[in-house]
Enzyme design. Sequence first.
Site, PDB file in Angstrom:
ATOM      1  CB  SER A 174      -0.960  -0.059   1.197  1.00  0.00           C
ATOM      2  OG  SER A 174      -1.974   0.896   1.066  1.00  0.00           O
ATOM      3  CG  ASP A 270      -5.782  -1.509  -4.893  1.00  0.00           C
ATOM      4  OD1 ASP A 270      -4.634  -1.904  -4.702  1.00  0.00           O
ATOM      5  OD2 ASP A 270      -6.413  -0.827  -4.045  1.00  0.00           O
ATOM      6  CG  HIS A 338      -5.268  -2.339  -0.683  1.00  0.00           C
ATOM      7  ND1 HIS A 338      -4.726  -1.656  -1.754  1.00  0.00           N
ATOM      8  CD2 HIS A 338      -4.759  -1.749   0.425  1.00  0.00           C
ATOM      9  CE1 HIS A 338      -3.928  -0.689  -1.293  1.00  0.00           C
ATOM     10  NE2 HIS A 338      -3.924  -0.731   0.023  1.00  0.00           N
TER      11      HIS A 338
END
Length: 392
Positions: A174, A270, A338
Amino acid sequence: MKFLLLIGFLVLILTWWVDGGVGAITDSMVELTLVQSAIPKGAVCLDGTPPGYHIQRGYGSGANNWLVDLEGGGWCNNRRSCLFRSTTALGSSKYMDKTYFSAILSNKAEENPDFYNWNRVRVRYCDGASFAGEGYDNESGLYFRGQRIWSAIMEELMGLGMSSAQQALLSGCSAGGLASVLHCDNFRALFPSQTIVKCLADAGLFLDYVDVSGLHGLRSFYDGVVTLQGVAQNLPERCTSRMNATLCFFPENIVNEIETPMFLLNAAYDTWQIQYSLAPVSAIQDGPWKFCRLNYAKCDSSQIEFLQGFRKNMTTVAESFYQSKATNGLFINSCFTHGQSVLPDTWYGNNSPSIANKGIAQSVGDWYFNRSEVKLIDCPYPCDTTCHNLVT
Ligand SMILES: *[C@@H]1O[C@H](CO)[C@@H](O)[C@H](O)[C@H]1NC(C)=O
Ligand SMILES: *[C@@H]1O[C@H](CO)[C@@H](O)[C@H](O)[C@H]1NC(C)=O
Ligand SMILES: *[C@@H]1O[C@H](CO)[C@@H](O)[C@H](O)[C@H]1NC(C)=O
Ligand SMILES: *[C@@H]1O[C@H](CO)[C@@H](O)[C@H](O)[C@H]1NC(C)=O
């Protein structure tokens, strides 16, 4: 928005915690090390506290190899959101604690076949600009010192033996995946040329895409991060010399010029980007995206079509990245999730996500150790039956 990001992050942590089971947790809880010597260098968290990291030493054939994983957790783009962040572990080491090492950080061969016996480090994220800011805000008293934190922690790790590493991998998920992109060549530059150095960005391919209302929402958000935190000076000059610095915070404008071998791992759908960039609350009003943004099963055909356009954009960017350097690797699966390197179920499990029967840990390992080229781009939704989708 900031608050929602934080909640998302907490949910991720909780999922991960529940996942391990209590026995496994005590097994792999790793103490926090604070870097007091970073304070005189001004390398501090938003609130001025020292930065920190967690380490488990390598052994056997991994004793001279280093995996450095950069923690993620969104960004802060204005005084208010950064002040809020400075009252959490993502902005102050006052609130940091031990952490659980699993998936790519696991010390068990059966969970992490290629890196389990390496020196493994998680660097805590407490600046709010992917370790790339430089500044101080007199009005709020907030420190924006991501770049200095990066340097101070790397210096500390070099002193712990990383300077004589034979092999090293910088990873991150991330905002940590974006940080891995931003710092990849800096990381390479720490080592002599004979050290094998590569970088992995997981769920870091944040795209400069239009949202469902036609606006570049993430671009505006990043503009706040870059401007408030003085990020521009730390972005690659070959990018900032030809375009607006905010655009150079987007991987698509910098990944092709990274010189170090790099691997991009990302879900084509995502879920962070769907929820906060493509269909953020500010852009959807009470409209039809309200449910679809949280659960793909509730999307109608026009919404799926919009998401297919996003996937196309991502695969185009990924393809061009792959072509840019023979040593690059790619795994873009058609899942709604994600971050897949930080959860045991997605990294290396019996029914982990795969493309053409190849799982994620195996793909990253094959690429890192030159066992094969890895260029895996999935067919579009709904063809992949191996996904671990996140739905709310
Ligand atoms: C910082 O703020 C203080 C008061 O809060 C003020 O006296 C000082 O001049 C400010 N410094 C700068 C560089 O703006
Ligand atoms: C991705 O989409 C944006 C519009 O949101 C467009 O400007 C850009 O050119 C697209 N990039 C690619 C590689 O298709
Ligand atoms: C860079 O782009 C942002 C976002 O579009 C914009 O707000 C800002 O004014 C631009 N900066 C410059 C120097 O053009
Ligand atoms: C992989 O191949 C490259 C290019 O031949 C070489 O420089 C590198 O040392 C190899 N890496 C490993 C881990 O063997």
